[in-house]
Design a protein around this motif. Structure first.
Motif, PDB file in Angstrom:
ATOM      1  N   ILE A 234     -18.545  14.578 -29.829  1.00 22.19           N
ATOM      2  CA  ILE A 234     -19.033  15.957 -29.838  1.00 22.19           C
ATOM      3  C   ILE A 234     -18.585  16.632 -28.551  1.00 22.19           C
ATOM      4  CG2 ILE A 234     -21.058  17.451 -30.114  1.00 22.19           C
ATOM      5  CD1 ILE A 234     -21.598  13.792 -30.620  1.00 22.19           C
ATOM      6  N   ASN A 235     -17.632  17.545 -28.662  1.00 16.05           N
ATOM      7  CA  ASN A 235     -17.137  18.285 -27.504  1.00 16.05           C
ATOM      8  C   ASN A 235     -16.751  17.344 -26.354  1.00 16.05           C
ATOM      9  OD1 ASN A 235     -16.351  20.609 -26.239  1.00 16.05           O
ATOM     10  ND2 ASN A 235     -18.377  21.563 -26.224  1.00 16.05           N
ATOM     11  N   GLY A 236     -16.085  16.251 -26.707  1.00 17.44           N
ATOM     12  CA  GLY A 236     -15.598  15.313 -25.709  1.00 17.44           C
ATOM     13  C   GLY A 236     -16.561  14.207 -25.335  1.00 17.44           C
ATOM     14  N   ILE A 237     -17.800  14.252 -25.844  1.00 13.98           N
ATOM     15  CA  ILE A 237     -18.814  13.238 -25.519  1.00 13.98           C
ATOM     16  C   ILE A 237     -19.068  12.359 -26.739  1.00 13.98           C
ATOM     17  CG2 ILE A 237     -21.152  12.814 -24.688  1.00 13.98           C
ATOM     18  CD1 ILE A 237     -19.280  14.188 -22.662  1.00 13.98           C
ATOM     19  N   VAL A 238     -19.014  11.045 -26.555  1.00 13.81           N
ATOM     20  CA  VAL A 238     -19.223  10.100 -27.654  1.00 13.81           C
ATOM     21  C   VAL A 238     -20.700   9.707 -27.724  1.00 13.81           C
ATOM     22  CG1 VAL A 238     -18.649   7.804 -28.547  1.00 13.81           C
ATOM     23  CG2 VAL A 238     -16.884   9.219 -27.477  1.00 13.81           C
ATOM     24  N   SER A 239     -21.266   9.754 -28.933  1.00  9.67           N
ATOM     25  CA  SER A 239     -22.667   9.380 -29.133  1.00  9.67           C
ATOM     26  C   SER A 239     -22.819   8.547 -30.401  1.00  9.67           C
ATOM     27  CB  SER A 239     -23.559  10.620 -29.252  1.00  9.67           C
ATOM     28  OG  SER A 239     -23.662  11.305 -28.032  1.00  9.67           O
ATOM     29  N   PRO A 240     -23.705   7.547 -30.379  1.00  9.05           N
ATOM     30  CA  PRO A 240     -24.009   6.804 -31.609  1.00  9.05           C
ATOM     31  C   PRO A 240     -25.013   7.594 -32.445  1.00  9.05           C
ATOM     32  CG  PRO A 240     -25.277   5.914 -29.788  1.00  9.05           C
ATOM     33  CD  PRO A 240     -24.440   7.018 -29.217  1.00  9.05           C
ATOM     34  N   PHE A 241     -24.809   7.654 -33.738  1.00  9.34           N
ATOM     35  CA  PHE A 241     -25.706   8.424 -34.596  1.00  9.34           C
ATOM     36  C   PHE A 241     -26.803   7.558 -35.229  1.00  9.34           C
ATOM     37  CE2 PHE A 241     -23.104  11.901 -33.783  1.00  9.34           C
ATOM     38  CZ  PHE A 241     -23.589  13.045 -34.401  1.00  9.34           C
ATOM     39  N   THR A 242     -26.709   6.242 -35.052  1.00  9.25           N
ATOM     40  CA  THR A 242     -27.747   5.352 -35.583  1.00  9.25           C
ATOM     41  C   THR A 242     -28.055   4.272 -34.569  1.00  9.25           C
ATOM     42  OG1 THR A 242     -26.908   5.699 -37.831  1.00  9.25           O
ATOM     43  CG2 THR A 242     -28.461   3.889 -37.519  1.00  9.25           C
ATOM     44  N   GLN A 243     -29.339   3.972 -34.427  1.00  9.08           N
ATOM     45  CA  GLN A 243     -29.790   2.930 -33.511  1.00  9.08           C
ATOM     46  C   GLN A 243     -30.824   2.074 -34.244  1.00  9.08           C
ATOM     47  OE1 GLN A 243     -32.171   4.399 -30.291  1.00  9.08           O
ATOM     48  NE2 GLN A 243     -31.919   2.563 -29.058  1.00  9.08           N
ATOM     49  N   TYR A 244     -30.537   0.771 -34.354  1.00  5.41           N
ATOM     50  CA  TYR A 244     -31.450  -0.173 -35.001  1.00  5.41           C
ATOM     51  C   TYR A 244     -32.136  -1.022 -33.932  1.00  5.41           C
ATOM     52  CZ  TYR A 244     -28.722   0.910 -39.210  1.00  5.41           C
ATOM     53  OH  TYR A 244     -28.090   1.560 -40.252  1.00  5.41           O
ATOM     54  N   ILE A 245     -33.441  -1.176 -34.035  1.00  7.97           N
ATOM     55  CA  ILE A 245     -34.204  -1.950 -33.066  1.00  7.97           C
ATOM     56  C   ILE A 245     -34.778  -3.190 -33.744  1.00  7.97           C
ATOM     57  CG2 ILE A 245     -36.075  -1.926 -31.373  1.00  7.97           C
ATOM     58  CD1 ILE A 245     -33.891   0.095 -30.808  1.00  7.97           C
ATOM     59  N   THR A 246     -34.494  -4.373 -33.166  1.00  9.07           N
ATOM     60  CA  THR A 246     -35.003  -5.631 -33.709  1.00  9.07           C
ATOM     61  C   THR A 246     -35.630  -6.462 -32.600  1.00  9.07           C
ATOM     62  OG1 THR A 246     -32.836  -6.661 -33.400  1.00  9.07           O
ATOM     63  CG2 THR A 246     -33.311  -5.730 -35.573  1.00  9.07           C
ATOM     64  N   LEU A 247     -36.494  -7.392 -32.978  1.00  7.71           N
ATOM     65  CA  LEU A 247     -37.101  -8.309 -32.022  1.00  7.71           C
ATOM     66  C   LEU A 247     -36.115  -9.406 -31.639  1.00  7.71           C
ATOM     67  CD1 LEU A 247     -40.681  -8.759 -33.529  1.00  7.71           C
ATOM     68  CD2 LEU A 247     -40.111  -7.606 -31.390  1.00  7.71           C
ATOM     69  N   GLY A 248     -36.175  -9.864 -30.386  1.00  9.63           N
ATOM     70  CA  GLY A 248     -35.344 -10.972 -29.950  1.00  9.63           C
ATOM     71  C   GLY A 248     -33.988 -10.519 -29.448  1.00  9.63           C
ATOM     72  N   PRO A 250     -29.599 -10.292 -29.508  1.00 11.65           N
ATOM     73  CA  PRO A 250     -28.615  -9.899 -30.533  1.00 11.65           C
ATOM     74  C   PRO A 250     -28.115 -11.056 -31.384  1.00 11.65           C
ATOM     75  CG  PRO A 250     -28.110  -8.852 -28.434  1.00 11.65           C
ATOM     76  CD  PRO A 250     -29.190  -9.865 -28.161  1.00 11.65           C
ATOM     77  N   GLU A 251     -27.986 -12.246 -30.782  1.00 12.11           N
ATOM     78  CA  GLU A 251     -27.441 -13.388 -31.508  1.00 12.11           C
ATOM     79  C   GLU A 251     -28.362 -13.882 -32.625  1.00 12.11           C
ATOM     80  OE1 GLU A 251     -27.724 -13.095 -28.294  1.00 12.11           O
ATOM     81  OE2 GLU A 251     -25.853 -13.605 -27.256  1.00 12.11           O
ATOM     82  N   ASP A 252     -29.668 -13.675 -32.454  1.00 12.03           N
ATOM     83  CA  ASP A 252     -30.636 -14.229 -33.409  1.00 12.03           C
ATOM     84  C   ASP A 252     -30.839 -13.373 -34.652  1.00 12.03           C
ATOM     85  OD1 ASP A 252     -30.993 -16.365 -31.774  1.00 12.03           O
ATOM     86  OD2 ASP A 252     -32.865 -15.655 -30.876  1.00 12.03           O
ATOM     87  N   GLY A 253     -30.539 -12.067 -34.559  1.00 11.97           N
ATOM     88  CA  GLY A 253     -30.750 -11.197 -35.713  1.00 11.97           C
ATOM     89  C   GLY A 253     -32.204 -11.173 -36.124  1.00 11.97           C
ATOM     90  N   GLY A 254     -33.084 -10.801 -35.191  1.00  8.01           N
ATOM     91  CA  GLY A 254     -34.524 -10.841 -35.420  1.00  8.01           C
ATOM     92  C   GLY A 254     -35.034  -9.764 -36.363  1.00  8.01           C
ATOM     93  N   ARG A 255     -36.339  -9.744 -36.512  1.00  7.74           N
ATOM     94  CA  ARG A 255     -36.996  -8.816 -37.436  1.00  7.74           C
ATOM     95  C   ARG A 255     -36.762  -7.369 -37.016  1.00  7.74           C
ATOM     96  NH1 ARG A 255     -43.546  -8.022 -38.032  1.00  7.74           N
ATOM     97  NH2 ARG A 255     -43.477  -6.263 -39.481  1.00  7.74           N
ATOM     98  N   LYS A 256     -36.394  -6.525 -37.969  1.00 10.07           N
ATOM     99  CA  LYS A 256     -36.145  -5.119 -37.680  1.00 10.07           C
ATOM    100  C   LYS A 256     -37.476  -4.384 -37.464  1.00 10.07           C
ATOM    101  CE  LYS A 256     -32.783  -2.938 -39.795  1.00 10.07           C
ATOM    102  NZ  LYS A 256     -31.989  -2.167 -40.796  1.00 10.07           N
TER     103      LYS A 256
END
Length: 274
Positions: A234-248, A250-256
């Motif tokens: 957006i006008n030269g700035i990169v932003s993520p449009f989705t953010q997922y939050i889980t327990l634990g 990243p390697e474990d793939g915990g509960r969302k």
């Protein structure tokens, strides 16, 4: 019989002490690569990686030049059986304006019992905005939401405010290797006051795709992962449009736990939608 009660009392005391220790001992997210003390070379490499990361997001000077960023978000906590979301409605929808590089922000609620109300934070004081007039009214719930939502929106740039930033080796998530940045405050080791962050940077794009972090303000022993996806410029700035939050981690793939979905983001008069 006396011996039985004595043993029982000892067991209960031990369990209580153990439980207290567990709850009050901060989880330590430092990658094993760092050892007990961070080397100077890893501080230097971490600073270089941080600069590359911020350049990938559009550059901190370009970002600050926009002065404000505005967006619409849907914060979804699913069924939230534990009642920890703290919103008026689930999913909660709102539009927010962030003053970049600061904690000042303002949002308007788009649904729920307080639909149409506009609240903001200025110098860490909550206010309600009615027809352009600010009335500073204590509101712990909205103040907390404003500060946190504002910080996460600015995260790739605001994280550089931390005094401890170091390269922390490599991490693997779903078979992909990432460069790790370890970020914290106060001390290199875990402490009860300050959070720890481990940023997983894509080796090619340098964007943060995964983030492992703590929530010291709420619970010392919990660790959480955020996954960032749907990157747009957006006008030269990169932003993520989705953010997922889980327990634990990243390697474990915990509960969302929940997810944040940006409907549109605007910088400098340019608006980009999902």
């Amino acid at each position: 019989m006396k011996k039985f009660w004595k043993i029982t009392a000892i067991i209960i005391a031990a369990l209580l002490i153990g439980g207290w220790w567990f709850v009050n001992t901060p989880v330590d997210l430092r990658p094993t690569y760092l050892g007990d003390k961070i080397a100077k070379k890893d501080y230097a490499k971490g600073n270089l990686l941080l600069q590359e990361m911020q350049a990938a997001y559009g550059g901190i000077d370009n970002w600050l030049a926009h002065k404000t960023g505005t967006y619409s978000q849907i914060a979804d906590w699913y069924d939230d059986k534990l009642g920890i979301a703290g919103w008026d409605e689930l999913p909660q929808q709102f539009e927010m304006t962030s003053t970049l590089g600061t904690d000042d922000s303002e949002f308007t609620l788009l649904n729920g019992v307080n639909k149409g109300q506009t609240w903001g934070v200025q110098d860490w004081k909550a206010y309600q905005n009615k027809n352009g007039q600010k009335a500073f009214i204590p509101n712990e719930k909205y103040q907390h939401k404003l500060i946190y939502k504002n910080y996460w929106f600015q995260f790739p740039f605001r994280i550089s405010e931390a005094p401890i930033i170091a390269y922390a080796g490599e991490g693997m998530v779903k078979g992909e290797a990432y460069d790790l940045l370890y970020v914290t405050w106060g001390s290199e080791a875990a402490n009860r006051e300050y959070d720890q962050y481990v940023l997983y940077l894509d080796k090619e794009t340098k964007l943060v795709e995964w983030l492992h972090f703590t929530l010291r303000e709420k619970v010392n022993f919990i660790n959480i992962t955020a996954q960032f996806t749907d990157f747009k410029t957006i006008n030269g700035i990169v932003s993520p449009f989705t953010q997922y939050i889980t327990l634990g981690n990243p390697e474990d793939g915990g509960r969302k736990m929940h997810e944040n979905r940006y409907q549109w983001i605007e910088f400098g008069g340019e608006r980009v939608s999902r």
